[in-house]
Scaffold this motif. Structure first.
Motif, PDB file in Angstrom:
ATOM      1  N   SER A  27      49.714  31.000  33.116  1.00 17.30           N
ATOM      2  CA  SER A  27      48.514  32.317  34.032  1.00 17.30           C
ATOM      3  C   SER A  27      49.457  33.510  33.900  1.00 17.30           C
ATOM      4  O   SER A  27      48.600  34.930  33.271  1.00 17.30           O
ATOM      5  CB  SER A  27      47.737  32.005  35.562  1.00 17.30           C
ATOM      6  OG  SER A  27      47.219  30.613  34.976  1.00 17.30           O
ATOM      7  N   LEU A  28      50.237  34.502  34.501  1.00 15.96           N
ATOM      8  CA  LEU A  28      51.450  35.054  33.849  1.00 15.96           C
ATOM      9  C   LEU A  28      51.844  35.853  33.174  1.00 15.96           C
ATOM     10  O   LEU A  28      50.683  37.013  32.347  1.00 15.96           O
ATOM     11  CB  LEU A  28      51.758  35.286  35.965  1.00 15.96           C
ATOM     12  CG  LEU A  28      51.800  35.246  37.108  1.00 15.96           C
ATOM     13  CD1 LEU A  28      52.859  35.205  37.951  1.00 15.96           C
ATOM     14  CD2 LEU A  28      51.222  36.728  37.319  1.00 15.96           C
ATOM     15  N   LEU A  29      51.668  34.405  32.107  1.00 15.01           N
ATOM     16  CA  LEU A  29      51.859  34.637  30.808  1.00 15.01           C
ATOM     17  C   LEU A  29      50.710  34.890  30.152  1.00 15.01           C
ATOM     18  O   LEU A  29      50.254  36.524  29.075  1.00 15.01           O
ATOM     19  CB  LEU A  29      52.969  33.955  30.030  1.00 15.01           C
ATOM     20  CG  LEU A  29      54.213  33.451  30.430  1.00 15.01           C
ATOM     21  CD1 LEU A  29      55.214  32.386  30.454  1.00 15.01           C
ATOM     22  CD2 LEU A  29      55.264  34.894  30.334  1.00 15.01           C
ATOM     23  N   ILE A  30      49.809  34.204  29.919  1.00 16.11           N
ATOM     24  CA  ILE A  30      48.516  34.636  29.512  1.00 16.11           C
ATOM     25  C   ILE A  30      47.783  36.172  30.182  1.00 16.11           C
ATOM     26  O   ILE A  30      47.609  36.849  28.959  1.00 16.11           O
ATOM     27  CB  ILE A  30      47.442  33.549  30.251  1.00 16.11           C
ATOM     28  CG1 ILE A  30      48.017  32.579  28.854  1.00 16.11           C
ATOM     29  CG2 ILE A  30      45.864  33.797  29.217  1.00 16.11           C
ATOM     30  CD1 ILE A  30      46.942  31.083  29.267  1.00 16.11           C
ATOM     31  N   GLY A  31      47.997  36.314  31.634  1.00 14.54           N
ATOM     32  CA  GLY A  31      47.872  37.287  31.367  1.00 14.54           C
ATOM     33  C   GLY A  31      48.874  39.016  31.105  1.00 14.54           C
ATOM     34  O   GLY A  31      47.990  39.826  30.288  1.00 14.54           O
ATOM     35  N   ILE A  32      49.540  38.445  30.959  1.00 17.52           N
ATOM     36  CA  ILE A  32      50.437  39.668  29.888  1.00 17.52           C
ATOM     37  C   ILE A  32      50.463  40.176  28.354  1.00 17.52           C
ATOM     38  O   ILE A  32      49.592  41.271  28.039  1.00 17.52           O
ATOM     39  CB  ILE A  32      51.587  39.186  30.350  1.00 17.52           C
ATOM     40  CG1 ILE A  32      52.295  39.490  32.063  1.00 17.52           C
ATOM     41  CG2 ILE A  32      52.712  40.253  29.658  1.00 17.52           C
ATOM     42  CD1 ILE A  32      54.263  38.785  32.132  1.00 17.52           C
ATOM     43  N   THR A  51      45.043  45.152  36.559  1.00 15.27           N
ATOM     44  CA  THR A  51      43.580  43.588  36.833  1.00 15.27           C
ATOM     45  C   THR A  51      43.779  42.618  35.806  1.00 15.27           C
ATOM     46  O   THR A  51      43.846  41.049  36.480  1.00 15.27           O
ATOM     47  CB  THR A  51      42.294  44.329  36.607  1.00 15.27           C
ATOM     48  OG1 THR A  51      42.873  45.085  37.485  1.00 15.27           O
ATOM     49  CG2 THR A  51      40.578  43.192  36.744  1.00 15.27           C
ATOM     50  N   LEU A  52      44.095  42.915  34.265  1.00 17.05           N
ATOM     51  CA  LEU A  52      43.317  41.568  32.830  1.00 17.05           C
ATOM     52  C   LEU A  52      45.646  40.272  33.542  1.00 17.05           C
ATOM     53  O   LEU A  52      45.390  39.782  33.674  1.00 17.05           O
ATOM     54  CB  LEU A  52      44.061  42.638  31.429  1.00 17.05           C
ATOM     55  CG  LEU A  52      42.654  42.876  31.622  1.00 17.05           C
ATOM     56  CD1 LEU A  52      43.678  43.600  29.996  1.00 17.05           C
ATOM     57  CD2 LEU A  52      41.559  42.423  31.373  1.00 17.05           C
ATOM     58  N   ILE A  53      46.074  41.392  34.012  1.00 14.76           N
ATOM     59  CA  ILE A  53      47.335  40.664  34.367  1.00 14.76           C
ATOM     60  C   ILE A  53      47.291  39.976  35.339  1.00 14.76           C
ATOM     61  O   ILE A  53      47.935  38.504  35.323  1.00 14.76           O
ATOM     62  CB  ILE A  53      48.590  41.802  34.654  1.00 14.76           C
ATOM     63  CG1 ILE A  53      49.212  42.402  33.734  1.00 14.76           C
ATOM     64  CG2 ILE A  53      50.020  40.616  34.926  1.00 14.76           C
ATOM     65  CD1 ILE A  53      49.726  43.108  33.468  1.00 14.76           C
ATOM     66  N   PHE A  99      36.342  39.209  32.097  1.00 18.86           N
ATOM     67  CA  PHE A  99      35.711  37.188  31.569  1.00 18.86           C
ATOM     68  C   PHE A  99      36.823  36.407  30.585  1.00 18.86           C
ATOM     69  O   PHE A  99      37.258  35.443  31.306  1.00 18.86           O
ATOM     70  CB  PHE A  99      33.899  37.621  31.268  1.00 18.86           C
ATOM     71  CG  PHE A  99      33.500  37.832  32.205  1.00 18.86           C
ATOM     72  CD1 PHE A  99      33.227  36.797  32.877  1.00 18.86           C
ATOM     73  CD2 PHE A  99      32.334  38.894  31.415  1.00 18.86           C
ATOM     74  CE1 PHE A  99      31.767  36.991  33.978  1.00 18.86           C
ATOM     75  CE2 PHE A  99      31.414  39.664  33.108  1.00 18.86           C
ATOM     76  CZ  PHE A  99      30.908  38.108  33.681  1.00 18.86           C
ATOM     77  N   LEU A 100      37.250  37.529  29.861  1.00 24.92           N
ATOM     78  CA  LEU A 100      38.469  36.099  29.500  1.00 24.92           C
ATOM     79  C   LEU A 100      39.844  35.464  29.912  1.00 24.92           C
ATOM     80  O   LEU A 100      39.840  34.462  30.002  1.00 24.92           O
ATOM     81  CB  LEU A 100      39.491  37.070  27.927  1.00 24.92           C
ATOM     82  CG  LEU A 100      39.974  35.949  27.436  1.00 24.92           C
ATOM     83  CD1 LEU A 100      39.313  34.912  26.311  1.00 24.92           C
ATOM     84  CD2 LEU A 100      40.402  36.955  26.005  1.00 24.92           C
ATOM     85  N   ALA A 101      40.145  36.828  30.836  1.00 22.88           N
ATOM     86  CA  ALA A 101      41.473  36.333  31.785  1.00 22.88           C
ATOM     87  C   ALA A 101      40.388  35.008  33.204  1.00 22.88           C
ATOM     88  O   ALA A 101      41.604  34.534  32.945  1.00 22.88           O
ATOM     89  CB  ALA A 101      41.068  37.699  32.431  1.00 22.88           C
ATOM     90  N   MET A 102      39.727  35.531  33.496  1.00 19.95           N
ATOM     91  CA  MET A 102      38.929  34.767  33.977  1.00 19.95           C
ATOM     92  C   MET A 102      38.689  32.943  33.839  1.00 19.95           C
ATOM     93  O   MET A 102      38.684  32.072  34.205  1.00 19.95           O
ATOM     94  CB  MET A 102      37.281  35.063  34.776  1.00 19.95           C
ATOM     95  CG  MET A 102      38.073  36.175  35.444  1.00 19.95           C
ATOM     96  SD  MET A 102      36.183  36.959  36.371  1.00 19.95           S
ATOM     97  CE  MET A 102      35.236  35.504  36.636  1.00 19.95           C
ATOM     98  N   ALA A 103      38.133  33.359  32.624  1.00 20.78           N
ATOM     99  CA  ALA A 103      37.750  31.905  31.881  1.00 20.78           C
ATOM    100  C   ALA A 103      39.801  30.816  32.049  1.00 20.78           C
ATOM    101  O   ALA A 103      39.552  30.107  32.475  1.00 20.78           O
ATOM    102  CB  ALA A 103      38.033  32.240  30.512  1.00 20.78           C
ATOM    103  N   THR A 104      40.223  31.704  31.254  1.00 18.26           N
ATOM    104  CA  THR A 104      41.703  31.729  31.368  1.00 18.26           C
ATOM    105  C   THR A 104      42.240  30.645  32.673  1.00 18.26           C
ATOM    106  O   THR A 104      43.103  30.008  32.848  1.00 18.26           O
ATOM    107  CB  THR A 104      43.075  32.140  30.454  1.00 18.26           C
ATOM    108  OG1 THR A 104      43.055  33.297  30.711  1.00 18.26           O
ATOM    109  CG2 THR A 104      42.659  32.478  28.782  1.00 18.26           C
TER     110      THR A 104
END
Length: 225
Positions: A27-32, A51-53, A99-104
């Motif tokens: 999750s953190l890698l995807i956010g970064i 926020t995105l991270i 929203f993309l970050a939330m979906a992931t």
């Protein structure tokens, strides 16, 4: 490999320490990754990147905690309904990537790490491609501001100049100022290829009595949601 890409590491109502750690790291890698790709094509504030991270990991934990527990899910929904956001509305692009970050985060929280990674990569590559080609944008569109005296009829006075230098012009706003002795006009204009902004402004100054004229980047009114 197929189980990792499209399977889940979370069992119904049960989260193992290894599964929790793996999901949090992903999750953190995807956010970064999302924050990095977004910052490459946009000027954004540190708060947006933060926020995105953080959002994918936060959503992932919430989903893991309510996994298979309807009561906990209702409690979480009630808690989030009490939140009141006092910040100004964000741009449509910012809301989309959040929203993309939330979906992931939802995907990793349910244990679908491979799906979350693949989806984030596809969507951010698509977003980057659309930003590079500047879909729906016109590079020569400008916001023109003109100040005129109150006795000047602005309906047609600039038409010949607009016809000479612009492909399209639209009056956005007309308002009085200085106790009604002046009008301030705002136009959305699309300059012709090769049109010189200085000559364009100089000709407008000959019509408005050499009062204030400015031209700058067009800020889309539909950009905020």
């Amino acid at each position: 490999m197929g189980d990792f890409l499209f399977g889940t590491i979370v069992k119904q109502g049960m989260v193992s320490p290894g599964g929790f750690l793996a999901a949090t790291i992903v999750s953190l890698l995807i956010g970064i990754f999302i924050a990095f790709m977004y910052s490459r094509v946009n000027h954004c504030s540190p708060s947006v990147l933060f926020t995105l991270i953080m959002v994918p990991a936060i959503v992932q934990l919430v989903i893991m905690m309510v996994n298979g527990n309807i009561g906990a899910g209702l409690a979480v929904a009630g808690a989030f309904s009490l939140v009141r956001f006092r910040s100004i509305a964000g741009k449509g692009q910012e809301i989309t990537v959040i929203f993309l970050a939330m979906a992931t985060g939802l995907a990793t929280g349910m244990g679908y790490l491979g799906i979350a990674i693949i989806f984030a990569v596809i969507m951010m590559l698509l977003y980057t491609a659309l930003s590079i080609v500047k879909i729906g944008q016109n590079g020569r569109e400008r916001l023109l501001r003109i100040t005129i005296p109150e006795d000047l009829d602005y309906d047609e006075v600039f038409d010949s100049i607009f016809k000479k230098y612009t492909k399209r012009s639209e009056l956005l706003e007309a308002r009085t100022t200085n106790m009604g002795s002046l009008y301030k006009l705002q136009y959305a204009v699309v300059l012709k290829n090769g049109a010189k902004e200085k000559k364009f402004l100089d000709e407008i100054r000959t019509r408005n009595g050499n009062l204030e004229v400015s031209i700058g980047k067009m800020l889309l009114r539909t950009e905020e949601l």
